[in-house]
Write a protein that holds these residues in place. Structure first.
Motif, PDB file in Angstrom:
ATOM      1  N   GLY A   5       1.022  -1.388  -0.506  1.00 39.50           N
ATOM      2  CA  GLY A   5       0.131   0.061  -0.189  1.00 39.50           C
ATOM      3  C   GLY A   5       1.232   1.211   0.287  1.00 39.50           C
ATOM      4  N   LEU A   6       0.142   2.732  -0.667  1.00 43.62           N
ATOM      5  CA  LEU A   6       1.034   3.122  -0.678  1.00 43.62           C
ATOM      6  C   LEU A   6       0.599   4.680   0.794  1.00 43.62           C
ATOM      7  N   LEU A   7       1.118   4.837   1.879  1.00 43.89           N
ATOM      8  CA  LEU A   7       1.867   5.194   2.190  1.00 43.89           C
ATOM      9  C   LEU A   7       1.782   6.795   3.053  1.00 43.89           C
ATOM     10  N   THR A   8       1.230   7.861   3.366  1.00 39.09           N
ATOM     11  CA  THR A   8       1.606   8.966   3.344  1.00 39.09           C
ATOM     12  C   THR A   8       1.313   9.138   4.832  1.00 39.09           C
ATOM     13  N   ILE A   9       1.952  10.438   5.469  1.00 40.04           N
ATOM     14  CA  ILE A   9       2.914  10.614   6.642  1.00 40.04           C
ATOM     15  C   ILE A   9       2.135  11.711   6.198  1.00 40.04           C
ATOM     16  N   ILE A  10       1.761  12.640   7.235  1.00 39.49           N
ATOM     17  CA  ILE A  10       1.131  13.800   7.088  1.00 39.49           C
ATOM     18  C   ILE A  10       2.621  14.712   8.350  1.00 39.49           C
ATOM     19  N   VAL A  11       2.816  15.988   8.287  1.00 38.72           N
ATOM     20  CA  VAL A  11       3.477  16.826   8.989  1.00 38.72           C
ATOM     21  C   VAL A  11       3.204  17.495   8.836  1.00 38.72           C
ATOM     22  N   PRO A  12       1.795  18.387  10.310  1.00 39.05           N
ATOM     23  CA  PRO A  12       1.755  19.932  10.157  1.00 39.05           C
ATOM     24  C   PRO A  12       2.901  20.784  10.565  1.00 39.05           C
ATOM     25  N   CYS A  13       2.465  21.629  10.421  1.00 37.96           N
ATOM     26  CA  CYS A  13       4.219  22.944  10.169  1.00 37.96           C
ATOM     27  C   CYS A  13       3.771  24.029  10.545  1.00 37.96           C
ATOM     28  N   GLY A  28      12.605  10.473   5.629  1.00 35.10           N
ATOM     29  CA  GLY A  28      12.864   9.863   4.981  1.00 35.10           C
ATOM     30  C   GLY A  28      13.941   8.401   4.418  1.00 35.10           C
ATOM     31  N   THR A  29      14.101   8.607   5.200  1.00 43.19           N
ATOM     32  CA  THR A  29      14.775   7.218   6.504  1.00 43.19           C
ATOM     33  C   THR A  29      14.028   5.981   6.111  1.00 43.19           C
ATOM     34  N   ILE A  30      13.148   6.001   6.980  1.00 45.34           N
ATOM     35  CA  ILE A  30      12.182   5.434   7.250  1.00 45.34           C
ATOM     36  C   ILE A  30      11.227   5.282   6.200  1.00 45.34           C
ATOM     37  N   LEU A  31      11.025   6.172   5.232  1.00 42.72           N
ATOM     38  CA  LEU A  31      10.197   5.942   3.784  1.00 42.72           C
ATOM     39  C   LEU A  31      10.891   4.477   3.061  1.00 42.72           C
ATOM     40  N   GLU A  32      12.154   5.072   3.015  1.00 40.84           N
ATOM     41  CA  GLU A  32      13.171   4.214   1.643  1.00 40.84           C
ATOM     42  C   GLU A  32      13.424   3.177   2.475  1.00 40.84           C
ATOM     43  N   ASN A  33      13.085   2.689   3.959  1.00 38.75           N
ATOM     44  CA  ASN A  33      13.336   1.492   4.696  1.00 38.75           C
ATOM     45  C   ASN A  33      12.461   0.578   4.157  1.00 38.75           C
ATOM     46  N   LEU A  34      11.453   1.214   4.834  1.00 39.35           N
ATOM     47  CA  LEU A  34      10.074   0.165   4.344  1.00 39.35           C
ATOM     48  C   LEU A  34       9.359   0.217   2.587  1.00 39.35           C
ATOM     49  N   ILE A  35       9.917   0.939   1.636  1.00 40.35           N
ATOM     50  CA  ILE A  35       9.988   0.689   0.555  1.00 40.35           C
ATOM     51  C   ILE A  35      10.782  -0.631  -0.202  1.00 40.35           C
ATOM     52  N   LYS A  36      11.878  -0.252   0.779  1.00 40.35           N
ATOM     53  CA  LYS A  36      13.346  -1.301   0.633  1.00 40.35           C
ATOM     54  C   LYS A  36      12.850  -3.312   0.775  1.00 40.35           C
ATOM     55  N   GLU A  37      12.183  -2.805   2.379  1.00 36.35           N
ATOM     56  CA  GLU A  37      11.661  -4.361   2.637  1.00 36.35           C
ATOM     57  C   GLU A  37      10.041  -4.563   2.189  1.00 36.35           C
ATOM     58  N   GLY A  38      10.104  -3.779   1.435  1.00 34.54           N
ATOM     59  CA  GLY A  38       8.495  -4.711   0.297  1.00 34.54           C
ATOM     60  C   GLY A  38       7.400  -3.992   1.057  1.00 34.54           C
ATOM     61  N   LYS A  39       7.174  -3.348   1.814  1.00 28.96           N
ATOM     62  CA  LYS A  39       5.711  -2.788   2.884  1.00 28.96           C
ATOM     63  C   LYS A  39       5.058  -2.077   2.447  1.00 28.96           C
ATOM     64  N   ILE A  40       5.240  -0.819   1.978  1.00 30.92           N
ATOM     65  CA  ILE A  40       5.194   0.291   1.074  1.00 30.92           C
ATOM     66  C   ILE A  40       5.521   0.249  -0.348  1.00 30.92           C
ATOM     67  N   ASP A  41       4.450   0.737  -1.171  1.00 28.48           N
ATOM     68  CA  ASP A  41       4.535   1.886  -2.174  1.00 28.48           C
ATOM     69  C   ASP A  41       5.848   2.455  -2.474  1.00 28.48           C
ATOM     70  N   PRO A  42       6.284   2.119  -3.726  1.00 32.21           N
ATOM     71  CA  PRO A  42       7.476   3.168  -3.830  1.00 32.21           C
ATOM     72  C   PRO A  42       6.896   4.776  -3.693  1.00 32.21           C
ATOM     73  N   ALA A  43       5.792   5.021  -4.301  1.00 35.64           N
ATOM     74  CA  ALA A  43       5.318   6.168  -4.303  1.00 35.64           C
ATOM     75  C   ALA A  43       5.283   6.577  -2.811  1.00 35.64           C
ATOM     76  N   SER A  44       5.154   6.258  -2.279  1.00 38.23           N
ATOM     77  CA  SER A  44       5.043   6.726  -0.344  1.00 38.23           C
ATOM     78  C   SER A  44       5.953   7.910  -0.264  1.00 38.23           C
ATOM     79  N   LYS A  45       5.373   8.722   0.172  1.00 38.49           N
ATOM     80  CA  LYS A  45       5.573  10.300   0.440  1.00 38.49           C
ATOM     81  C   LYS A  45       4.855  11.197   2.138  1.00 38.49           C
ATOM     82  N   LEU A  46       5.887  12.295   1.833  1.00 36.34           N
ATOM     83  CA  LEU A  46       6.287  12.312   2.894  1.00 36.34           C
ATOM     84  C   LEU A  46       5.035  14.004   2.611  1.00 36.34           C
ATOM     85  N   LEU A  47       3.680  14.610   2.916  1.00 38.60           N
ATOM     86  CA  LEU A  47       3.010  15.192   3.356  1.00 38.60           C
ATOM     87  C   LEU A  47       3.312  16.718   4.224  1.00 38.60           C
TER      88      LEU A  47
END
Length: 116
Positions: A5-13, A28-47
């Motif tokens: 699945g595609l994960l979006t991490i929302i960060v209010p600023c 970003g490191t967490i997203l990269e790790n989760l993508i490498k582990e195949g746990k999330i879609d490579p299009a996942s984002k920080l919003l």
């Protein structure tokens, strides 16, 4: 083949220019790790949701968008408050995300919980 699945991490600023570089690095490191582990879609984002910041927060978000494919941002017209910034991010992310996680920009919460 299982589709991840595609994960979006929302960060209010709000006036977060001092912490945003470290926030992007850690999340970003967490997203990269989760993508490498195949746990999330490579299009996942920080919003990042800029909630009417008076400092360089929005400019940093724009710069991060240019430099990192996993960063996107929305800019609110003024300060609406933390909860409304979260709601704006969730309303945006629900259109394209399978999973949404919210976290504050100062990363005071345990970011490693995202792995779970």
């Amino acid at each position: 083949m299982v589709k991840c699945g595609l994960l979006t991490i929302i960060v209010p600023c709000y006036n977060e220019e001092a912490v945003l570089p470290e926030t992007v690095k850690k999340l970003g490191t967490i997203l990269e790790n989760l993508i490498k582990e195949g746990k999330i879609d490579p299009a996942s984002k920080l919003l990042f949701v800029n909630d009417g910041s008076q400092d360089r927060t929005w400019q940093l978000i724009v710069d991060f968008e240019k430099n990192f494919d996993f960063v996107t941002g929305i800019k609110l017209s003024r300060n609406f408050g933390h909860q409304n910034a979260l709601l704006a991010g969730m309303t945006t992310a629900v259109e394209y995300s399978d999973t949404v996680i919210t976290i504050d920009a100062d990363l005071q919460d345990d970011v490693t919980a995202i792995y779970e």
